[in-house]
Design a protein around this motif. Structure first.
Motif, PDB file in Angstrom:
ATOM      1  N   ASP A 184       0.868  -1.174   0.000  1.00  0.00           N
ATOM      2  CA  ASP A 184       0.000   0.000   0.000  1.00  0.00           C
ATOM      3  C   ASP A 184       0.912   1.233   0.000  1.00  0.00           C
ATOM      4  O   ASP A 184       1.329   1.722   1.055  1.00  0.00           O
ATOM      5  N   LEU A 185       1.221   1.717  -1.186  1.00  0.00           N
ATOM      6  CA  LEU A 185       2.206   2.791  -1.308  1.00  0.00           C
ATOM      7  C   LEU A 185       1.725   4.112  -0.719  1.00  0.00           C
ATOM      8  O   LEU A 185       2.530   4.925  -0.268  1.00  0.00           O
ATOM      9  N   GLU A 186       0.424   4.327  -0.705  1.00  0.00           N
ATOM     10  CA  GLU A 186      -0.112   5.552  -0.096  1.00  0.00           C
ATOM     11  C   GLU A 186       0.137   5.550   1.407  1.00  0.00           C
ATOM     12  O   GLU A 186       0.596   6.543   1.979  1.00  0.00           O
ATOM     13  N   LEU A 187      -0.133   4.409   2.054  1.00  0.00           N
ATOM     14  CA  LEU A 187       0.143   4.283   3.487  1.00  0.00           C
ATOM     15  C   LEU A 187       1.641   4.392   3.748  1.00  0.00           C
ATOM     16  O   LEU A 187       2.075   5.071   4.692  1.00  0.00           O
ATOM     17  N   ALA A 188       2.442   3.723   2.916  1.00  0.00           N
ATOM     18  CA  ALA A 188       3.897   3.763   3.089  1.00  0.00           C
ATOM     19  C   ALA A 188       4.418   5.196   3.033  1.00  0.00           C
ATOM     20  O   ALA A 188       5.296   5.586   3.809  1.00  0.00           O
ATOM     21  N   GLU A 189       3.855   6.002   2.121  1.00  0.00           N
ATOM     22  CA  GLU A 189       4.278   7.402   1.988  1.00  0.00           C
ATOM     23  C   GLU A 189       3.945   8.200   3.247  1.00  0.00           C
ATOM     24  O   GLU A 189       4.755   8.996   3.738  1.00  0.00           O
ATOM     25  N   ILE A 190       2.742   7.959   3.798  1.00  0.00           N
ATOM     26  CA  ILE A 190       2.332   8.657   5.024  1.00  0.00           C
ATOM     27  C   ILE A 190       3.264   8.307   6.174  1.00  0.00           C
ATOM     28  O   ILE A 190       3.746   9.182   6.908  1.00  0.00           O
ATOM     29  N   LEU A 191       3.543   7.014   6.336  1.00  0.00           N
ATOM     30  CA  LEU A 191       4.408   6.564   7.432  1.00  0.00           C
ATOM     31  C   LEU A 191       5.836   7.069   7.244  1.00  0.00           C
ATOM     32  O   LEU A 191       6.500   7.474   8.201  1.00  0.00           O
ATOM     33  N   MET A 192       6.299   7.063   6.001  1.00  0.00           N
ATOM     34  CA  MET A 192       7.655   7.520   5.718  1.00  0.00           C
ATOM     35  C   MET A 192       7.827   8.986   6.099  1.00  0.00           C
ATOM     36  O   MET A 192       8.797   9.357   6.776  1.00  0.00           O
ATOM     37  N   GLU A 193       6.870   9.818   5.696  1.00  0.00           N
ATOM     38  CA  GLU A 193       6.964  11.245   6.002  1.00  0.00           C
ATOM     39  C   GLU A 193       6.934  11.493   7.501  1.00  0.00           C
ATOM     40  O   GLU A 193       7.639  12.376   8.013  1.00  0.00           O
ATOM     41  N   TYR A 194       6.117  10.723   8.208  1.00  0.00           N
ATOM     42  CA  TYR A 194       6.032  10.918   9.660  1.00  0.00           C
ATOM     43  C   TYR A 194       7.322  10.477  10.352  1.00  0.00           C
ATOM     44  O   TYR A 194       7.880  11.196  11.185  1.00  0.00           O
ATOM     45  N   LEU A 195       7.823   9.286  10.011  1.00  0.00           N
ATOM     46  CA  LEU A 195       8.985   8.737  10.702  1.00  0.00           C
ATOM     47  C   LEU A 195      10.271   9.495  10.400  1.00  0.00           C
ATOM     48  O   LEU A 195      11.195   9.505  11.224  1.00  0.00           O
ATOM     49  N   GLU A 196      10.338  10.129   9.243  1.00  0.00           N
ATOM     50  CA  GLU A 196      11.546  10.878   8.902  1.00  0.00           C
ATOM     51  C   GLU A 196      11.775  12.057   9.840  1.00  0.00           C
ATOM     52  O   GLU A 196      12.895  12.558   9.967  1.00  0.00           O
ATOM     53  N   GLN A 197      10.721  12.496  10.561  1.00  0.00           N
ATOM     54  CA  GLN A 197      10.876  13.563  11.552  1.00  0.00           C
ATOM     55  C   GLN A 197      11.748  13.120  12.725  1.00  0.00           C
ATOM     56  O   GLN A 197      12.300  13.939  13.446  1.00  0.00           O
ATOM     57  N   PHE A 198      11.867  11.801  12.903  1.00  0.00           N
ATOM     58  CA  PHE A 198      12.583  11.244  14.050  1.00  0.00           C
ATOM     59  C   PHE A 198      13.926  10.629  13.628  1.00  0.00           C
ATOM     60  O   PHE A 198      14.399   9.669  14.240  1.00  0.00           O
ATOM     61  N   GLU A 199      14.504  11.172  12.577  1.00  0.00           N
ATOM     62  CA  GLU A 199      15.798  10.712  12.057  1.00  0.00           C
ATOM     63  C   GLU A 199      15.758   9.225  11.689  1.00  0.00           C
ATOM     64  O   GLU A 199      16.651   8.450  12.019  1.00  0.00           O
ATOM     65  N   MET A 200      14.678   8.858  11.005  1.00  0.00           N
ATOM     66  CA  MET A 200      14.540   7.482  10.511  1.00  0.00           C
ATOM     67  C   MET A 200      14.507   7.527   8.992  1.00  0.00           C
ATOM     68  O   MET A 200      13.687   8.222   8.394  1.00  0.00           O
ATOM     69  N   SER A 201      15.396   6.785   8.377  1.00  0.00           N
ATOM     70  CA  SER A 201      15.457   6.699   6.919  1.00  0.00           C
ATOM     71  C   SER A 201      14.685   5.451   6.488  1.00  0.00           C
ATOM     72  O   SER A 201      15.022   4.332   6.882  1.00  0.00           O
ATOM     73  N   ILE A 202      13.640   5.631   5.678  1.00  0.00           N
ATOM     74  CA  ILE A 202      12.752   4.536   5.307  1.00  0.00           C
ATOM     75  C   ILE A 202      12.980   4.128   3.859  1.00  0.00           C
ATOM     76  O   ILE A 202      12.931   4.969   2.947  1.00  0.00           O
ATOM     77  N   THR A 203      13.210   2.844   3.646  1.00  0.00           N
ATOM     78  CA  THR A 203      13.253   2.274   2.303  1.00  0.00           C
ATOM     79  C   THR A 203      12.010   1.411   2.141  1.00  0.00           C
ATOM     80  O   THR A 203      11.740   0.550   2.980  1.00  0.00           O
ATOM     81  N   VAL A 204      11.238   1.653   1.085  1.00  0.00           N
ATOM     82  CA  VAL A 204       9.988   0.929   0.873  1.00  0.00           C
ATOM     83  C   VAL A 204      10.156  -0.093  -0.250  1.00  0.00           C
ATOM     84  O   VAL A 204      10.678   0.232  -1.323  1.00  0.00           O
ATOM     85  N   ALA A 205       9.704  -1.312   0.013  1.00  0.00           N
ATOM     86  CA  ALA A 205       9.656  -2.353  -1.018  1.00  0.00           C
ATOM     87  C   ALA A 205       8.215  -2.835  -1.099  1.00  0.00           C
ATOM     88  O   ALA A 205       7.681  -3.351  -0.110  1.00  0.00           O
ATOM     89  N   ASP A 206       7.555  -2.639  -2.263  1.00  0.00           N
ATOM     90  CA  ASP A 206       6.160  -3.070  -2.385  1.00  0.00           C
ATOM     91  C   ASP A 206       6.037  -4.499  -2.875  1.00  0.00           C
ATOM     92  O   ASP A 206       4.938  -5.035  -2.990  1.00  0.00           O
ATOM     93  N   ASP A 207       7.170  -5.125  -3.126  1.00  0.00           N
ATOM     94  CA  ASP A 207       7.209  -6.528  -3.541  1.00  0.00           C
ATOM     95  C   ASP A 207       8.019  -7.316  -2.507  1.00  0.00           C
ATOM     96  O   ASP A 207       9.146  -6.925  -2.170  1.00  0.00           O
ATOM     97  N   PRO A 208       7.480  -8.410  -1.957  1.00  0.00           N
ATOM     98  CA  PRO A 208       8.175  -9.133  -0.893  1.00  0.00           C
ATOM     99  C   PRO A 208       9.530  -9.708  -1.319  1.00  0.00           C
ATOM    100  O   PRO A 208      10.476  -9.730  -0.532  1.00  0.00           O
ATOM    101  N   TYR A 209       9.619 -10.162  -2.572  1.00  0.00           N
ATOM    102  CA  TYR A 209      10.892 -10.708  -3.036  1.00  0.00           C
ATOM    103  C   TYR A 209      11.946  -9.607  -3.140  1.00  0.00           C
ATOM    104  O   TYR A 209      13.122  -9.822  -2.815  1.00  0.00           O
TER     105      TYR A 209
END
Length: 226
Positions: free
Chosen positions: A10-35
């Motif tokens: 769910d890339l829309e959810l991933a984008e929301i979480l990424m933007e929020y967590l980056e405020q806390f010095e967290m670098s997020i890499t998203v993979a929408d495919d499990p492999y």
């Protein structure tokens, strides 16, 4: 900077979480495919994984199991699946936390920080001198020493105790024992597993009401601690 891999389709959810967590010095890499997620984990270093269960191509529970085979980093399950079986299976497969969707991103951030503190504490503990353990597993000889002396075990008793030792600290279901120990038939009942556990406890001199090593987990199975 904390590096987190999020396996989420769910890339829309991933984008929301990424933007929020980056405020806390967290670098997020998203993979929408499990492999792709598994491949990314094998080629880059991360501090934690956030894993959805409903994924294309392979169920997230299998992804969780595969991650735990290869890595020791914390895993948070982020899923809309609320069935208790999914929760128990995820924890049995190596997940450290289970957060049902929908949730507030602030709660996710708090759980991430809690797990990272715990992980840091474990690493610090591992650097301290280790106490002598009561059990010594010698797999090439199919032998287990207990308090310096060899235990005389049947093949089934050895298989169960060796499996519990290797899974030390984790909850192991009776079904997991049945399907992962070669000398135990898949037709074996949960009651038969309890009987074998009882024989092992007798050989260890354990009181099942006040166990030191093999602890029953109500409704699931056992946990080995030494």
């Amino acid at each position: 900077m904390t590096k987190i891999l999020m396996i989420e389709d769910d890339l829309e959810l991933a984008e929301i979480l990424m933007e929020y967590l980056e405020q806390f010095e967290m670098s997020i890499t998203v993979a929408d495919d499990p492999y792709m997620g598994l491949s990314t984990l094998d080629t880059q270093a991360f501090d934690l994984v956030i894993l959805d269960l409903t994924l294309p191509g392979i169920d997230g529970l299998e992804v969780c199991k595969e991650i735990r085979k290869r890595h020791t980093l914390p895993i948070i399950i982020s899923s809309a699946r609320t069935d208790i079986t999914d929760k128990v299976t995820a924890l049995e497969n190596g997940a450290d936390d289970y957060l049902p969707k929908p949730y507030n991103p602030r709660e996710l951030q708090a759980r991430i920080m809690s797990l990272l503190r715990r992980q840091k504490g474990l690493l610090t503990t591992e650097q301290l001198p280790q106490k002598q353990k009561a059990f010594h597993l010698i797999e090439e000889q199919m032998r287990i020493d207990f308090q310096g002396k060899e235990l005389h075990l049947t093949a089934a008793e050895y298989g169960i105790l060796a499996y519990l030792i290797k899974k030390e600290g984790g909850v192991v279901s009776r079904e997991e024992l049945i399907y992962n120990i070669e000398v135990i038939s898949e037709e074996t009942t949960n009651k038969s597993i309890d009987v074998i556990i009882g024989r092992i406890r007798q050989k260890l001199g354990e009181n099942p009401k006040e166990p030191l090593y093999i602890h029953a987990v109500r409704g699931i199975g056992y946990k080995f601690i030494q």
